[in-house]
Design a protein around this motif. Structure first.
Motif, PDB file in Angstrom:
ATOM      1  N   TRP A  10       0.879  -1.179   0.000  1.00  0.00           N
ATOM      2  CA  TRP A  10       0.000   0.000   0.000  1.00  0.00           C
ATOM      3  C   TRP A  10       0.912   1.222   0.000  1.00  0.00           C
ATOM      4  CZ3 TRP A  10      -4.935   0.296  -1.183  1.00  0.00           C
ATOM      5  CH2 TRP A  10      -5.702   1.408  -0.811  1.00  0.00           C
ATOM      6  N   PRO A  11       1.246   1.746  -1.210  1.00  0.00           N
ATOM      7  CA  PRO A  11       2.314   2.740  -1.304  1.00  0.00           C
ATOM      8  C   PRO A  11       1.914   4.162  -0.917  1.00  0.00           C
ATOM      9  CG  PRO A  11       1.469   2.251  -3.481  1.00  0.00           C
ATOM     10  CD  PRO A  11       0.697   1.381  -2.527  1.00  0.00           C
TER      11      PRO A  11
ATOM     12  N   CYS B 193       3.223   1.416   3.216  1.00  0.00           N
ATOM     13  CA  CYS B 193       2.662   0.479   4.186  1.00  0.00           C
ATOM     14  C   CYS B 193       2.623  -0.921   3.591  1.00  0.00           C
ATOM     15  CB  CYS B 193       1.236   0.881   4.551  1.00  0.00           C
ATOM     16  SG  CYS B 193       1.150   2.382   5.540  1.00  0.00           S
ATOM     17  N   LEU B 194       2.742  -1.889   4.466  1.00  0.00           N
ATOM     18  CA  LEU B 194       2.436  -3.252   4.077  1.00  0.00           C
ATOM     19  C   LEU B 194       1.210  -3.635   4.887  1.00  0.00           C
ATOM     20  CD1 LEU B 194       3.058  -5.936   2.637  1.00  0.00           C
ATOM     21  CD2 LEU B 194       4.384  -6.577   4.647  1.00  0.00           C
ATOM     22  N   MET B 195       0.081  -3.774   4.218  1.00  0.00           N
ATOM     23  CA  MET B 195      -1.163  -4.097   4.910  1.00  0.00           C
ATOM     24  C   MET B 195      -1.209  -5.605   5.151  1.00  0.00           C
ATOM     25  SD  MET B 195      -2.335  -1.045   4.944  1.00  0.00           S
ATOM     26  CE  MET B 195      -3.824  -1.464   5.852  1.00  0.00           C
TER      27      MET B 195
ATOM     28  N   ALA C 126      -8.831  -2.461  -2.442  1.00  0.00           N
ATOM     29  CA  ALA C 126      -8.297  -2.440  -1.068  1.00  0.00           C
ATOM     30  C   ALA C 126      -8.411  -3.828  -0.451  1.00  0.00           C
ATOM     31  CB  ALA C 126      -9.063  -1.426  -0.236  1.00  0.00           C
ATOM     32  N   ILE C 127      -7.451  -4.186   0.362  1.00  0.00           N
ATOM     33  CA  ILE C 127      -7.464  -5.526   0.963  1.00  0.00           C
ATOM     34  C   ILE C 127      -8.661  -5.681   1.905  1.00  0.00           C
ATOM     35  CG2 ILE C 127      -5.879  -4.934   2.850  1.00  0.00           C
ATOM     36  CD1 ILE C 127      -4.740  -7.820   2.525  1.00  0.00           C
ATOM     37  N   ALA C 128      -9.178  -4.548   2.413  1.00  0.00           N
ATOM     38  CA  ALA C 128     -10.369  -4.600   3.273  1.00  0.00           C
ATOM     39  C   ALA C 128     -11.524  -5.270   2.514  1.00  0.00           C
ATOM     40  CB  ALA C 128     -10.760  -3.190   3.692  1.00  0.00           C
ATOM     41  N   HIS C 129     -11.630  -4.936   1.233  1.00  0.00           N
ATOM     42  CA  HIS C 129     -12.667  -5.514   0.386  1.00  0.00           C
ATOM     43  C   HIS C 129     -12.479  -7.035   0.303  1.00  0.00           C
ATOM     44  CE1 HIS C 129     -15.522  -5.149  -3.107  1.00  0.00           C
ATOM     45  NE2 HIS C 129     -14.967  -6.316  -3.392  1.00  0.00           N
TER      46      HIS C 129
END
Ligand SMILES: NC(=O)C1=CN([C@@H]2O[C@H](COP(=O)(O)OP(=O)(O)OC[C@H]3O[C@@H](n4cnc5c(N)ncnc54)[C@H](O)[C@@H]3O)[C@@H](O)[C@H]2O)C=CC1
Ligand SMILES: [Mg+2]
Ligand SMILES: [Mg+2]
Ligand SMILES: [Mg+2]
Ligand SMILES: [Zn+2]
Length: 440
Positions: free
Chosen positions: A368-369, A373-375, A424-427
């Motif tokens: 996550w640039p 960040c690395l999520m 998004a990884i949340a998705h």
């Protein structure tokens, strides 16, 4: 002398050995991180209650969401210990322990790594070539080599994309960027060579960036090219291939722009290893002895978690004030120094929602640039359900049912909230929990 921290742990473990439930409860209410910690002998509190057959004390630990899968140095869980010492009531308790059941609520991982936005790697980074000046010079000079231009961390892209179309990176060739390459103000990062290639040539990619608008130094500027404005939502509209390259380049460039001077002594630095190292120019600086992580690009680990209700039918989502109206997403937070991922998940959920978390399960991660960040995506199960949000960070947090998540996923008219974007990884954490197929 024992540290205060380990003294506290020894007192906690002693209370477990004696079956002193009051002390266990009291100490847990002050410091929940004692729950699964192991003492000098490698035993956790639960193992000690199991060793001595203290049923009520074991229940106190379990109801606090203690992890029943923790093992001692011989690889035994608390249940194994209870079995060995013949405490059958404890064996039964541990077999039906909430930790055991809660764990079953966690969805298992996909066999394949998910292809989430920013994660695709079309380049082989060839880190061994970063210090090979001759090889790099040859790649730089090759007419086929791809150069990406950045200004204020935004990539040069091609216009023409409609609202819902992918934005494409503007890929320049050697001839166009000659002046930039020889300008001492240009920052250059070697990104790698293309993995999938026809023929036997090596197609290298570089990122170039300058403080002033670098297109002024371009030969034949494409009039339809422009720098993407802001990171969001533009970066989410790149193709999956381009997004992966930009994730790498943008994070490294962001590090350069923020770490111009030596973090150890504040002297000037020089760029080395094709953009992957900054070395202090002051002779005698401590950062020049041994390996110092201050000399290399940073990555910030962030845990992001979908908190599941112990009933297995709901999950918790929150919204920050800055979110678009109606959008709810997973809670997230930076991992702190000296912390495991599991501890970070429990702490962040507790801080932001007041909910206590038991078992935690890593699912997958995402680069996550923004800037680097690395999520780290996890599912976890709550052991308490009352929500009390930290108003500083979260505006609102709620439990949503599976049906409500499903409605939001398919954008049904009954939907009561808006999903985080599919990039998004949340998705992905939400979708994975629902168990949808890829067509949704
Ligand atoms: N890909 C995705 O689906 C999502 C990505 N994110 C990313 O995760 C990041 C972290 O999430 P938050 O909830 O904001 O974290 P958080 O819950 O830890 O709170 C952020 C606060 O922590 C402090 N902090 C501690 N370490 C920090 C560090 N290394 N860098 C910056 N601030 C630090 C700051 O005071 C900051 O305001 C966000 O900045 C965002 O970029 C967040 C949610 C979804
Ligand atoms: Mg947060
Ligand atoms: Mg937080
Ligand atoms: Mg935090
Ligand atoms: Zn220095």
């Amino acid at each position: 002398m024992m540290s205060v921290r380990s003294e506290l742990l020894e007192r906690f473990l002693d209370a477990a050995s004696r079956g002193d439930e009051q002390t266990l409860s009291l100490m847990l209410s002050q410091s929940r991180e004692l729950l699964d910690r192991r003492g000098e002998q490698g035993w956790s509190a639960l193992m000690l209650t199991a060793r001595h057959g203290h049923y009520a004390a074991a229940r106190v630990l379990l109801s606090s969401g203690c992890d029943t899968s923790v093992t001692n140095r011989s690889g035994q869980t608390a249940r194994d210990v209870a079995l060995f010492w013949g405490h059958r009531h404890i064996v039964r308790l541990l077999t039906s322990a909430p930790g055991h059941e809660l764990r079953q609520l966690l969805p298992s991982r996909d066999a394949e790594e998910p292809d989430i936005h920013f994660n695709r790697e079309i380049l082989d980074r060839m880190s061994d070539k970063r210090s090979d000046g001759e090889w790099l010079a040859a790649r730089r000079a090759s007419p086929e080599t791809v150069f990406l231009l950045f200004h204020a961390l935004s990539p040069l892209v091609l216009s023409g994309a409609e609202e819902d179309e992918e934005i494409k990176l503007c890929k320049l060739r050697s001839a166009a960027v000659q002046e930039l390459l020889t300008d001492s103000r240009t920052l250059e990062v070697f990104l790698g060579v293309e993995k999938q290639q026809e023929g036997d040539g090596m197609l290298a990619w570089f990122a170039l960036s300058t403080e002033e608008d670098p297109t002024q130094l371009l030969k034949d500027k494409d009039p339809s090219s422009f720098f993407l404005q802001g990171a969001m939502p533009g970066l989410l509209r790149l193709s999956a291939d381009d997004a992966g390259v930009v994730a790498q380049a943008r994070s490294v460039l962001a590090w350069h722009s923020r770490y111009r001077f030596c973090p150890t002594c504040s002297s000037d630095t020089k760029v080395e290893e094709a953009g992957y190292k900054r070395t202090c120019l002051r002779a005698g600086c401590r950062s020049l002895q041994g390996v110092h992580n201050t000399c290399y690009p940073r990555v910030d680990p962030v845990v992001i978690m979908l908190v599941l209700h112990p009933d297995g039918k709901q999950c918790m989502l929150g919204r920050k004030k800055i979110f678009p109206p109606g959008m709810f997403s997973c809670l997230a937070g930076f991992v702190e120094p000296g912390e495991t991922l599991e501890a970070a998940v429990r702490r962040e959920v507790q801080e932001e929602s007041g909910v206590q978390v038991g078992p935690v399960h890593y699912l997958s991660c995402q680069a996550w640039p923004m800037p680097s960040c690395l999520m780290i995506g996890c599912h976890c199960v709550a052991v308490t359900t009352d929500i009390k949000v930290d108003q500083n960070e979260i505006e609102e947090a709620r439990w949503f049912t599976r049906q409500q998540v499903m409605d939001a996923l398919v954008k049904d008219k009954r939907a009561v909230f808006i999903m985080p974007p599919k990039q998004a990884i949340a998705h992905y954490l939400l979708k994975h929990w629902i168990g949808c197929n890829a067509n949704l």
